[in-house]
Scaffold this motif. Structure first.
Motif, PDB file in Angstrom:
ATOM      1  N   ARG A  85       0.812  -1.223   0.000  1.00 27.20           N
ATOM      2  CA  ARG A  85       0.000   0.000   0.000  1.00 27.20           C
ATOM      3  C   ARG A  85       0.851   1.280   0.000  1.00 27.20           C
ATOM      4  O   ARG A  85       0.553   2.242  -0.702  1.00 27.20           O
ATOM      5  CB  ARG A  85      -0.883  -0.058   1.247  1.00 27.20           C
ATOM      6  N   LEU A  86       1.910   1.291   0.813  1.00 30.81           N
ATOM      7  CA  LEU A  86       2.668   2.528   1.001  1.00 30.81           C
ATOM      8  C   LEU A  86       4.010   2.533   0.264  1.00 30.81           C
ATOM      9  O   LEU A  86       4.654   3.572   0.150  1.00 30.81           O
ATOM     10  CB  LEU A  86       2.954   2.766   2.500  1.00 30.81           C
ATOM     11  N   GLY A  87       4.440   1.345  -0.155  1.00 32.57           N
ATOM     12  CA  GLY A  87       5.721   1.249  -0.858  1.00 32.57           C
ATOM     13  C   GLY A  87       6.916   1.513   0.047  1.00 32.57           C
ATOM     14  O   GLY A  87       7.948   1.989  -0.421  1.00 32.57           O
ATOM     15  N   ILE A  88       6.775   1.248   1.332  1.00 31.17           N
ATOM     16  CA  ILE A  88       7.915   1.452   2.230  1.00 31.17           C
ATOM     17  C   ILE A  88       8.557   0.104   2.558  1.00 31.17           C
ATOM     18  O   ILE A  88       7.915  -0.934   2.490  1.00 31.17           O
ATOM     19  CB  ILE A  88       7.525   2.213   3.527  1.00 31.17           C
ATOM     20  N   GLU A  89       9.832   0.154   2.926  1.00 30.36           N
ATOM     21  CA  GLU A  89      10.586  -1.090   3.140  1.00 30.36           C
ATOM     22  C   GLU A  89      10.198  -1.767   4.445  1.00 30.36           C
ATOM     23  O   GLU A  89       9.929  -1.102   5.447  1.00 30.36           O
ATOM     24  CB  GLU A  89      12.081  -0.791   3.167  1.00 30.36           C
ATOM     25  N   HIS A  90      10.217  -3.089   4.412  1.00 30.12           N
ATOM     26  CA  HIS A  90       9.908  -3.891   5.597  1.00 30.12           C
ATOM     27  C   HIS A  90      11.231  -4.405   6.154  1.00 30.12           C
ATOM     28  O   HIS A  90      11.935  -5.154   5.472  1.00 30.12           O
ATOM     29  CB  HIS A  90       9.008  -5.056   5.161  1.00 30.12           C
ATOM     30  N   VAL A  91      11.577  -4.001   7.365  1.00 29.51           N
ATOM     31  CA  VAL A  91      12.818  -4.455   7.991  1.00 29.51           C
ATOM     32  C   VAL A  91      12.453  -5.303   9.204  1.00 29.51           C
ATOM     33  O   VAL A  91      12.053  -4.785  10.248  1.00 29.51           O
ATOM     34  CB  VAL A  91      13.697  -3.258   8.419  1.00 29.51           C
ATOM     35  N   ALA A  92      12.559  -6.623   9.041  1.00 30.79           N
ATOM     36  CA  ALA A  92      12.196  -7.550  10.120  1.00 30.79           C
ATOM     37  C   ALA A  92      13.475  -8.151  10.693  1.00 30.79           C
ATOM     38  O   ALA A  92      14.205  -8.848   9.981  1.00 30.79           O
ATOM     39  CB  ALA A  92      11.276  -8.638   9.591  1.00 30.79           C
ATOM     40  N   SER A  93      13.736  -7.881  11.966  1.00 33.71           N
ATOM     41  CA  SER A  93      14.986  -8.368  12.560  1.00 33.71           C
ATOM     42  C   SER A  93      15.064  -9.896  12.516  1.00 33.71           C
ATOM     43  O   SER A  93      16.127 -10.462  12.264  1.00 33.71           O
ATOM     44  CB  SER A  93      15.144  -7.849  13.994  1.00 33.71           C
ATOM     45  N   GLY A  94      13.928 -10.575  12.739  1.00 35.43           N
ATOM     46  CA  GLY A  94      13.931 -12.042  12.687  1.00 35.43           C
ATOM     47  C   GLY A  94      14.310 -12.533  11.295  1.00 35.43           C
ATOM     48  O   GLY A  94      15.063 -13.504  11.148  1.00 35.43           O
ATOM     49  N   ASP A  95      13.813 -11.862  10.252  1.00 33.11           N
ATOM     50  CA  ASP A  95      14.156 -12.252   8.872  1.00 33.11           C
ATOM     51  C   ASP A  95      15.647 -12.041   8.621  1.00 33.11           C
ATOM     52  O   ASP A  95      16.293 -12.848   7.944  1.00 33.11           O
ATOM     53  CB  ASP A  95      13.367 -11.429   7.853  1.00 33.11           C
ATOM     54  N   LEU A  96      16.189 -10.929   9.156  1.00 32.78           N
ATOM     55  CA  LEU A  96      17.633 -10.674   8.968  1.00 32.78           C
ATOM     56  C   LEU A  96      18.434 -11.800   9.621  1.00 32.78           C
ATOM     57  O   LEU A  96      19.388 -12.323   9.038  1.00 32.78           O
ATOM     58  CB  LEU A  96      18.031  -9.327   9.580  1.00 32.78           C
ATOM     59  N   PHE A  97      18.033 -12.198  10.832  1.00 30.73           N
ATOM     60  CA  PHE A  97      18.741 -13.303  11.494  1.00 30.73           C
ATOM     61  C   PHE A  97      18.599 -14.603  10.701  1.00 30.73           C
ATOM     62  O   PHE A  97      19.574 -15.338  10.527  1.00 30.73           O
ATOM     63  CB  PHE A  97      18.197 -13.516  12.910  1.00 30.73           C
ATOM     64  N   ARG A  98      17.383 -14.891  10.222  1.00 34.17           N
ATOM     65  CA  ARG A  98      17.189 -16.148   9.475  1.00 34.17           C
ATOM     66  C   ARG A  98      17.994 -16.132   8.175  1.00 34.17           C
ATOM     67  O   ARG A  98      18.496 -17.174   7.740  1.00 34.17           O
ATOM     68  CB  ARG A  98      15.687 -16.387   9.200  1.00 34.17           C
ATOM     69  N   HIS A  99      18.158 -14.961   7.589  1.00 39.82           N
ATOM     70  CA  HIS A  99      18.963 -14.844   6.374  1.00 39.82           C
ATOM     71  C   HIS A  99      20.423 -15.193   6.712  1.00 39.82           C
ATOM     72  O   HIS A  99      21.080 -15.941   5.995  1.00 39.82           O
ATOM     73  CB  HIS A  99      18.839 -13.408   5.850  1.00 39.82           C
ATOM     74  N   HIS A 100      20.916 -14.650   7.824  1.00 38.32           N
ATOM     75  CA  HIS A 100      22.284 -14.968   8.255  1.00 38.32           C
ATOM     76  C   HIS A 100      22.422 -16.468   8.532  1.00 38.32           C
ATOM     77  O   HIS A 100      23.421 -17.085   8.161  1.00 38.32           O
ATOM     78  CB  HIS A 100      22.643 -14.177   9.517  1.00 38.32           C
ATOM     79  N   LEU A 101      21.400 -17.029   9.186  1.00 33.90           N
ATOM     80  CA  LEU A 101      21.449 -18.466   9.509  1.00 33.90           C
ATOM     81  C   LEU A 101      21.535 -19.300   8.243  1.00 33.90           C
ATOM     82  O   LEU A 101      22.375 -20.209   8.153  1.00 33.90           O
ATOM     83  CB  LEU A 101      20.155 -18.858  10.234  1.00 33.90           C
ATOM     84  N   SER A 102      20.673 -18.991   7.255  1.00 35.64           N
ATOM     85  CA  SER A 102      20.681 -19.856   6.076  1.00 35.64           C
ATOM     86  C   SER A 102      21.928 -19.633   5.236  1.00 35.64           C
ATOM     87  O   SER A 102      22.318 -20.508   4.463  1.00 35.64           O
ATOM     88  CB  SER A 102      19.390 -19.694   5.257  1.00 35.64           C
ATOM     89  N   ASN A 103      22.595 -18.484   5.418  1.00 39.31           N
ATOM     90  CA  ASN A 103      23.858 -18.267   4.692  1.00 39.31           C
ATOM     91  C   ASN A 103      25.070 -18.736   5.493  1.00 39.31           C
ATOM     92  O   ASN A 103      26.207 -18.573   5.039  1.00 39.31           O
ATOM     93  CB  ASN A 103      24.022 -16.788   4.341  1.00 39.31           C
TER      94      ASN A 103
END
Ligand code: AMP
Length: 230
Positions: A34-52
């Motif tokens: 709706r607003l076109g603003i970025e979604h910054v989810a700390s849990g997603d950032l951690f899961r990204h680090h985990l899978s990498n």
């Protein structure tokens, strides 16, 4: 479209606040569209680090699996760095951060150094028994992190993500086990809920009832931002 502080909604800086399972991720996806603003989810950032398999991910793994907070020394830098990648005039919504008052203070200082601040904190309220029911039925797309639930009729989770072009893999998070969920709710009430007072004192808090349909909650979220629904 102008809103809350009279600024363009595309520049809004928001915090989506609430316990695990409140629907922050779902509402974030709707707000992003709706607003076109970025979604910054700390849990997603951690899961990204985990899978990498990064060092940061390895360090966070045990805390995450137990449903405990990853130490602030790691978390604050990771999230503030991510916010730093977003242009000053652009908006964002934080999801899962801040999770204690120390993080809230660090966020305020970091944004203050850029002459910025949070415009609104949307607190999505859901009772514990409903959160436990939701989390035990929750599945996530490994590629885009979109949450799904089991099909009401068959009881089965979806096989592939309908949003991802190649149909992302659907899985259940390790920390959605009953033990980890119980711990995450305890941590929320003890460490995270006090952040509400931090934002209430600053006049930024908007309470939204989170137990209705996704559409009804979204209408309340938009209302809290003074944006008309569809
Ligand atoms: P979430 O996806 O927001 O439920 O986060 C999953 C897990 O990541 C949490 O249970 C914590 O272990 C960790 N985590 C996410 N955000 C934070 C944060 N702001 N502070 C500390 N740990 C966090």
């Amino acid at each position: 479209m102008t809103t809350v502080s009279g600024q363009k909604s595309g520049g809004l800086k928001l915090v989506l606040f609430g316990p695990p399972g409140a629907g922050k991720g779902t509402q974030a996806q709707l707000l992003r569209d709706r607003l076109g603003i970025e979604h910054v989810a700390s849990g997603d950032l951690f899961r990204h680090h985990l899978s990498n398999g990064t060092e940061l991910g390895e360090m966070a793994r045990d805390y995450m699996n137990r449903g405990a907070l990853v130490p602030d020394e790691v978390t604050i830098g990771m999230v503030i760095d991510r916010i730093g990648q977003i242009g000053g005039g652009e908006g964002f919504m934080l999801d899962g951060f801040p999770r204690n008052t120390n993080q809230a203070q660090a966020l305020e200082s970091a944004l203050g150094e850029r002459g910025q601040g949070i415009d609104r904190v949307i607190h999505i309220q859901v009772a514990d028994d409903e959160l436990i029911r939701r989390l035990s039925n929750r599945y996530i797309c490994r590629a885009c992190q979109r949450p799904f639930t089991r099909d009401a009729a068959t009881g089965a989770p979806p096989e592939r993500c309908e949003d991802c072009p190649d149909g992302g893999d659907i899985y259940q998070r390790d920390d959605d086990t009953p033990e980890a969920v119980a711990n995450r709710l305890t941590v929320y009430h003890q460490e995270t809920a006090p952040v509400l007072d931090f934002y209430r004192e600053r006049g930024l808090l908007a309470d939204v009832a989170g137990e209705g349909s996704v559409e009804a909650v979204n209408a309340s979220v938009l209302q809290s931002l003074e944006i008309a629904g569809e």
